[in-house]
Scaffold this active site. Sequence first.
Site, PDB file in Angstrom:
ATOM      1  CB  CYS A  58      -1.013   0.024   1.148  1.00 15.22           C
ATOM      2  SG  CYS A  58      -0.042  -0.262   2.800  1.00 15.22           S
ATOM      3  N   GLY A 195      -8.449  -8.099   3.921  1.00 14.60           N
ATOM      4  CA  GLY A 195      -7.036  -8.079   3.383  1.00 14.60           C
ATOM      5  C   GLY A 195      -6.139  -8.087   4.831  1.00 14.60           C
TER       6      GLY A 195
END
Length: 419
Positions: A58, A195
Amino acid sequence: MKDYHISRHSSFYTIGLNYKKADAELRGRFSMENAQMISLLEDAKDQGIDGLLATSTCNRTELHGFAQHPFQLIKLLCQHTQGTVEEFQEVAYVYKNNDAIGHLFKVGTGLDSQILGDFEIISQLKQSFNRSKKLGIANPFIERLCNSVIQASKRIKNETEISSGATSVAFASVQYIMKNVPEISEKNILLFGTGKIGRNTCENLIKHTKNPHITLINRTRGKAEQIAGKFNLDVKDFGDLQTEIRKSDVLVVATGAQSPTISKELIYTKKPLLILDLSIPKNVSDDVSELENVTTIHLDHLSQITDETLERRKQFIPHAEAIIEDIKEEFIRWLETRKFAPVIKALKKKLKTMKEEEMDYQSKKQSDFNEEQADLISNRIIQKITKQFANHLKDDSVDADTSLALIKKVFQLEIESQQ
């Protein structure tokens, strides 16, 4: 430190972008799922690249590998993502040889993380290596480098307190919820998506909020039930998402989709709703923040939260850097040894040829020539001579390149090429 010659035909590069210059939207354009990374590595292999790592988290997307020119890697990245070369050049960094090695050490040990000391990255680096190894694009250099970074990460974890207290975005999000939502243990929390960050957030929420009202929704119910079972949470169907959002005080989105999963149309709320978007690219539509009573926070905001824990961690940076330097030097020594190994091998071969010619000559000349004894003595002498040369080349005060050139010239050596 001088730049070590890593390969005869190419250099080792890191190309990438991270949270420092690229916002969440741009990082999202360059982010890659597992299938994209596999496809990129296969293309690289077809182009003759024999060592490459691809990581996409990310906070960053990076390629670490061999190329004649970094553009070779930049082109591969842009072909396998939504990003363009122009966008990449605006925010990117390119490191070569030693600088690239140093960067991977910093990244892998949490010193370059958005939250200092976040060790999530090391497991992602291990996955990157395993992926490359499986596809046959992890040469001995890549393998040794990854093992060295993993070793440095372990030592930093064990010998410093750089990862004590809050270690991740997941913790920062829980900290944010606790500071901004009064009476959190009484509120309804909805976690959408399972996730890795979502799972970690879930764990932290339970641990710190003592809240029994946490509901989990995932596109595939089975996955949600696995996690819910572990933490004793409620699971609802994906079709119930809109109803559950209406009941919630806090919505944590950790879906990891390539486009928004939460739109303005899904939300009807008469009470305050805090939405935390822990996905890259963003999974909550920008216009959601226009809604009354709704506050949207993305993980980029969370990472800016500095607290006493993070301040305390900074004092351990010098110790962590010293550990990195120590292991990096070991790696560089190994690299140097790899560089002169072919010369030592060729020297040994040359001396053995000389020995065999001499043995042949002496055996014809002397009737009582003891071949076995002569062979034993001359092999020991060859071993001692080559060891002497190897020790000379390992000496830090010696210019290895000049010495290698001289040895090749004096003994007229033919060197077999090696990557």
